[in-house]
Every structure is written in structure tokens, then in C-alpha cells.
Design a protein around this motif. Sequence first.
Motif, PDB file in Angstrom:
ATOM      1  N   TYR A  26       0.854  -1.177   0.000  1.00  0.00           N
ATOM      2  CA  TYR A  26       0.000   0.000   0.000  1.00  0.00           C
ATOM      3  C   TYR A  26       0.892   1.230   0.000  1.00  0.00           C
ATOM      4  N   GLN A  27       0.445   2.265  -0.711  1.00  0.00           N
ATOM      5  CA  GLN A  27       1.221   3.492  -0.806  1.00  0.00           C
ATOM      6  C   GLN A  27       0.273   4.665  -0.581  1.00  0.00           C
ATOM      7  N   CYS A  28       0.402   5.305   0.568  1.00  0.00           N
ATOM      8  CA  CYS A  28      -0.438   6.459   0.868  1.00  0.00           C
ATOM      9  C   CYS A  28       0.162   7.244   2.023  1.00  0.00           C
ATOM     10  N   GLU A  32      -2.155  13.545   3.220  1.00  0.00           N
ATOM     11  CA  GLU A  32      -2.633  13.915   1.893  1.00  0.00           C
ATOM     12  C   GLU A  32      -3.854  13.129   1.422  1.00  0.00           C
ATOM     13  N   ASP A  33      -4.177  12.028   2.078  1.00  0.00           N
ATOM     14  CA  ASP A  33      -5.204  11.119   1.581  1.00  0.00           C
ATOM     15  C   ASP A  33      -6.189  10.774   2.685  1.00  0.00           C
ATOM     16  N   GLU A  34      -7.466  11.080   2.475  1.00  0.00           N
ATOM     17  CA  GLU A  34      -8.477  10.799   3.493  1.00  0.00           C
ATOM     18  C   GLU A  34      -8.717   9.305   3.693  1.00  0.00           C
ATOM     19  N   TYR A  35      -8.347   8.477   2.711  1.00  0.00           N
ATOM     20  CA  TYR A  35      -8.517   7.031   2.827  1.00  0.00           C
ATOM     21  C   TYR A  35      -7.293   6.344   3.424  1.00  0.00           C
ATOM     22  N   CYS A  36      -6.380   7.131   3.940  1.00  0.00           N
ATOM     23  CA  CYS A  36      -5.168   6.615   4.585  1.00  0.00           C
ATOM     24  C   CYS A  36      -5.116   7.163   6.005  1.00  0.00           C
ATOM     25  N   PRO A  37      -6.008   6.710   6.871  1.00  0.00           N
ATOM     26  CA  PRO A  37      -6.103   7.324   8.195  1.00  0.00           C
ATOM     27  C   PRO A  37      -4.903   7.024   9.091  1.00  0.00           C
ATOM     28  N   ALA A  38      -4.526   8.012   9.870  1.00  0.00           N
ATOM     29  CA  ALA A  38      -3.491   7.804  10.874  1.00  0.00           C
ATOM     30  C   ALA A  38      -4.099   7.122  12.093  1.00  0.00           C
ATOM     31  N   PHE A  39      -5.330   7.512  12.424  1.00  0.00           N
ATOM     32  CA  PHE A  39      -6.085   6.890  13.515  1.00  0.00           C
ATOM     33  C   PHE A  39      -7.191   6.037  12.911  1.00  0.00           C
ATOM     34  N   GLY A  40      -7.552   4.988  13.564  1.00  0.00           N
ATOM     35  CA  GLY A  40      -8.702   4.206  13.148  1.00  0.00           C
ATOM     36  C   GLY A  40      -8.414   3.141  12.112  1.00  0.00           C
ATOM     37  N   PHE A  41      -9.469   2.752  11.409  1.00  0.00           N
ATOM     38  CA  PHE A  41      -9.471   1.604  10.516  1.00  0.00           C
ATOM     39  C   PHE A  41      -8.904   1.954   9.141  1.00  0.00           C
ATOM     40  N   PHE A  42      -7.970   1.160   8.661  1.00  0.00           N
ATOM     41  CA  PHE A  42      -7.427   1.293   7.309  1.00  0.00           C
ATOM     42  C   PHE A  42      -8.230   0.370   6.408  1.00  0.00           C
ATOM     43  N   GLU A  44      -8.794  -1.569   3.324  1.00  0.00           N
ATOM     44  CA  GLU A  44      -8.028  -2.113   2.204  1.00  0.00           C
ATOM     45  C   GLU A  44      -8.804  -2.064   0.889  1.00  0.00           C
ATOM     46  N   THR A  45     -10.122  -1.959   0.955  1.00  0.00           N
ATOM     47  CA  THR A  45     -10.916  -1.893  -0.276  1.00  0.00           C
ATOM     48  C   THR A  45     -10.879  -0.511  -0.925  1.00  0.00           C
ATOM     49  N   LYS A  46     -10.480   0.502  -0.174  1.00  0.00           N
ATOM     50  CA  LYS A  46     -10.414   1.867  -0.717  1.00  0.00           C
ATOM     51  C   LYS A  46      -8.990   2.278  -1.077  1.00  0.00           C
ATOM     52  N   ASN A  47      -8.052   1.384  -0.908  1.00  0.00           N
ATOM     53  CA  ASN A  47      -6.650   1.645  -1.214  1.00  0.00           C
ATOM     54  C   ASN A  47      -6.128   0.569  -2.148  1.00  0.00           C
ATOM     55  N   ALA A  48      -5.409   0.983  -3.160  1.00  0.00           N
ATOM     56  CA  ALA A  48      -4.881   0.032  -4.137  1.00  0.00           C
ATOM     57  C   ALA A  48      -3.462  -0.378  -3.780  1.00  0.00           C
ATOM     58  N   GLY A  54       7.117  -1.160 -10.038  1.00  0.00           N
ATOM     59  CA  GLY A  54       6.342  -0.552 -11.111  1.00  0.00           C
ATOM     60  C   GLY A  54       6.525   0.956 -11.149  1.00  0.00           C
ATOM     61  N   LEU A  55       5.953   1.571 -12.160  1.00  0.00           N
ATOM     62  CA  LEU A  55       6.082   3.014 -12.346  1.00  0.00           C
ATOM     63  C   LEU A  55       5.297   3.816 -11.311  1.00  0.00           C
ATOM     64  N   GLU A  56       4.268   3.227 -10.722  1.00  0.00           N
ATOM     65  CA  GLU A  56       3.456   3.939  -9.737  1.00  0.00           C
ATOM     66  C   GLU A  56       4.121   4.041  -8.366  1.00  0.00           C
ATOM     67  N   SER A  57       5.110   3.224  -8.103  1.00  0.00           N
ATOM     68  CA  SER A  57       5.766   3.212  -6.808  1.00  0.00           C
ATOM     69  C   SER A  57       6.629   4.459  -6.621  1.00  0.00           C
ATOM     70  N   ALA A  58       6.361   5.197  -5.545  1.00  0.00           N
ATOM     71  CA  ALA A  58       7.166   6.390  -5.248  1.00  0.00           C
ATOM     72  C   ALA A  58       8.586   5.998  -4.864  1.00  0.00           C
ATOM     73  N   THR A  59       8.715   4.873  -4.192  1.00  0.00           N
ATOM     74  CA  THR A  59      10.017   4.359  -3.786  1.00  0.00           C
ATOM     75  C   THR A  59      10.092   2.897  -4.198  1.00  0.00           C
ATOM     76  N   PRO A  60      10.934   2.537  -5.139  1.00  0.00           N
ATOM     77  CA  PRO A  60      11.045   1.117  -5.497  1.00  0.00           C
ATOM     78  C   PRO A  60      11.698   0.328  -4.364  1.00  0.00           C
ATOM     79  N   GLY A  61      11.386  -0.955  -4.313  1.00  0.00           N
ATOM     80  CA  GLY A  61      12.004  -1.762  -3.269  1.00  0.00           C
ATOM     81  C   GLY A  61      11.486  -3.173  -3.233  1.00  0.00           C
ATOM     82  N   HIS A  62      11.978  -3.932  -2.280  1.00  0.00           N
ATOM     83  CA  HIS A  62      11.628  -5.342  -2.141  1.00  0.00           C
ATOM     84  C   HIS A  62      10.912  -5.640  -0.827  1.00  0.00           C
ATOM     85  N   MET A  63      10.469  -4.586  -0.123  1.00  0.00           N
ATOM     86  CA  MET A  63       9.719  -4.768   1.114  1.00  0.00           C
ATOM     87  C   MET A  63       8.758  -3.592   1.305  1.00  0.00           C
TER      88      MET A  63
END
Length: 146
Positions: A26-28, A32-42, A44-48, A54-63
Amino acid sequence: MNKEYFFLVFSCILSLTNKVFGLQCYQCDSAEDEYCPAFGFFDETKNALVDCYGLESATPGHMCVKISKSSPDTLYAKGWKTTVRRCASRSDFSVSWGCRYYIDEVGLYVETCYCSDRDGCNSASKVKLSFALFSLIVFKIFNCIY
């Protein structure tokens, strides 16, 4: 062609496909994102999930990594908290799995958790009940009833 051979070929193709695409995280950012709460329930159906190479990854990596920072007065419901979820290429504390809790140089509480065991492992913490523990509980309940 018999069923065993077909199953073996299908399993090999499936395992190769998983290696090609790599880990997805998950990347959020809760700032900046209302579907990425710091408190409460995350939710998974509202986050891709994002492919870490891939090209969408802000930081490439293996973890995957989940970083939460909060002010000291968060315990008294007056403070603030931010949470960032993303891919990671290296750990800040030389491990690729597990969490570290500390206070940073400006006095913020920081929780940094790395994982690489499954896709989306940097979602919210979930309590998982093992089959053995579940069986033991059911057995105890069954013995108490009868």
C-alpha cells in the motif's frame, strides 16, 4: 495429459508469475489522503496495492514499510499523528521484517514497521489467530459445555 502433470505445470507457471511481478504494498500518506487514516481503521478496499518495481511506486524496493509519527500529547487526545505506507528498498535499522519504536531527535514518537512476507503487509495491524490456538479454544469451550 493426467491431472497431476497439469497441476504441476500450472503451479510452476503461477510461481514464476508471482516472482515477475514482485511484492505489492500500500502506498499512501495520511496527511494527503483521506482514505489513509493515521487513527482508526485502514480500509483495504479503498486503497490500491502498488507494484514495488512498477512506475506507480514512489520508492522502489523489495519490502513494505509503514511509518507512524505522533506528537507526545497524542496520548491525551490533543496531539496529531501521521502515517505513511510505501515500498522500501532498505531498512533504517538493518532488518527487513519487524517493528521499531523510538523517539526521534525532535521528540516525536515513531513506529516503523517493515515486512516482506505477503502483498499488502503494510496495512493496519491485524490480530491473527492461529489454527492451533483456535482449536484449543474450541476444545476448551466444548469441554466446558459437555
